[in-house]
Design an enzyme around this catalytic site. Sequence first.
Site, PDB file in Angstrom:
ATOM      1  N   ASP A  27       0.865  -1.181   0.000  1.00 43.70           N
ATOM      2  CA  ASP A  27       0.000   0.000   0.000  1.00 43.70           C
ATOM      3  C   ASP A  27       0.901   1.230   0.000  1.00 43.70           C
ATOM      4  O   ASP A  27       1.966   1.234   0.630  1.00 43.70           O
ATOM      5  CB  ASP A  27      -0.845   0.050   1.276  1.00 43.70           C
ATOM      6  CG  ASP A  27      -2.033  -0.901   1.255  1.00 43.70           C
ATOM      7  OD1 ASP A  27      -2.217  -1.615   0.248  1.00 43.70           O
ATOM      8  OD2 ASP A  27      -2.768  -0.929   2.254  1.00 43.70           O
ATOM      9  N   HIS A  69       5.058  -7.218   0.099  1.00 42.34           N
ATOM     10  CA  HIS A  69       4.626  -8.511  -0.427  1.00 42.34           C
ATOM     11  C   HIS A  69       5.241  -8.793  -1.798  1.00 42.34           C
ATOM     12  O   HIS A  69       5.683  -7.869  -2.498  1.00 42.34           O
ATOM     13  CB  HIS A  69       3.099  -8.542  -0.524  1.00 42.34           C
ATOM     14  CG  HIS A  69       2.424  -8.460   0.820  1.00 42.34           C
ATOM     15  ND1 HIS A  69       1.657  -9.485   1.345  1.00 42.34           N
ATOM     16  CD2 HIS A  69       2.418  -7.474   1.763  1.00 42.34           C
ATOM     17  CE1 HIS A  69       1.200  -9.135   2.531  1.00 42.34           C
ATOM     18  NE2 HIS A  69       1.650  -7.911   2.814  1.00 42.34           N
ATOM     19  N   SER A 123       9.113   3.206   4.696  1.00 43.23           N
ATOM     20  CA  SER A 123       9.880   3.905   3.686  1.00 43.23           C
ATOM     21  C   SER A 123       9.383   3.571   2.293  1.00 43.23           C
ATOM     22  O   SER A 123       8.239   3.847   1.965  1.00 43.23           O
ATOM     23  CB  SER A 123      11.368   3.594   3.826  1.00 43.23           C
ATOM     24  OG  SER A 123      12.114   4.375   2.927  1.00 43.23           O
TER      25      SER A 123
END
Length: 278
Positions: free
Chosen positions: A92, A148, A247
Amino acid sequence: MSVASFAAVQILRALPRTRVSRAVGRLCDAALPPRLSRAIVQLYVRAYGVDLDECEPCQGAYRSFDQFFTRELKPGLRTICAHALEIASPADGRLEAAGTIDLEGTLLVKEQPYRVADLVGDQTDAARYQGGQFAVVYLSPRDYHRVHAPVTGQITRVRSMPGDLFPVNAIGERHVPSLFSKNRRVAIVIDTKALGHVTVVMVGAIIVGRITVNVIPGPDVPLGDHPITPARAVQKGEEIGVFHLGSTAIVFIEPGAAAPFARAVGPVRLGQSLAGDS
């Protein structure tokens, strides 16, 4: 440059960034009394607009700020793009840049040039990405901070590289030359049948003292080149790493291997295709 920006840059350069990050990291790991934990979480949620409804419920108060920051999403909340030749966003955040790597192995982010070799930590490996594609996903303080796999394959190597801890924000990107390649980095190499090598680089930042990856046990990834033997199978959308304070994640793809990265710069969710708006 404005006076405020100039002052901010000078302060950042003068700060003992690594020592500050380690100190904040220790505070984030410290056990918190339940009342204090709830108060800190509520302040943070209000300040950054965190959507706790997306997270796995916590039984009672979070034990530490790090446990809150590295919270997990509810299962099935993100849809992972299914097409084998489409690369999924690894996190995200905000898609800051995406495009083509030139034949010299250089890419441009916010008008700054970067050498792939400096980011992935290996010249021979970087040569595979000349003429390929890259995508940069920035994770803001409000975002979910687990990273991911953008593809299905096998994790064969992890490179952990030392570096500074400049902030990865507008001031840092604009005024710190080669910011991403100066900061602490962890490169996760995924071998695939259809797409060749795919590398995800996790870039640390100020007060991001730790990066963990699922294939190497421990509270941080030890510096160095770590072959993963036997290779660890991973499915597209499966968790591969965690920022302990967040980050940026950068994805590298070999030339001609995948659908072009045509997604518009802007908000992106874990699992959405980098090829378009799906």
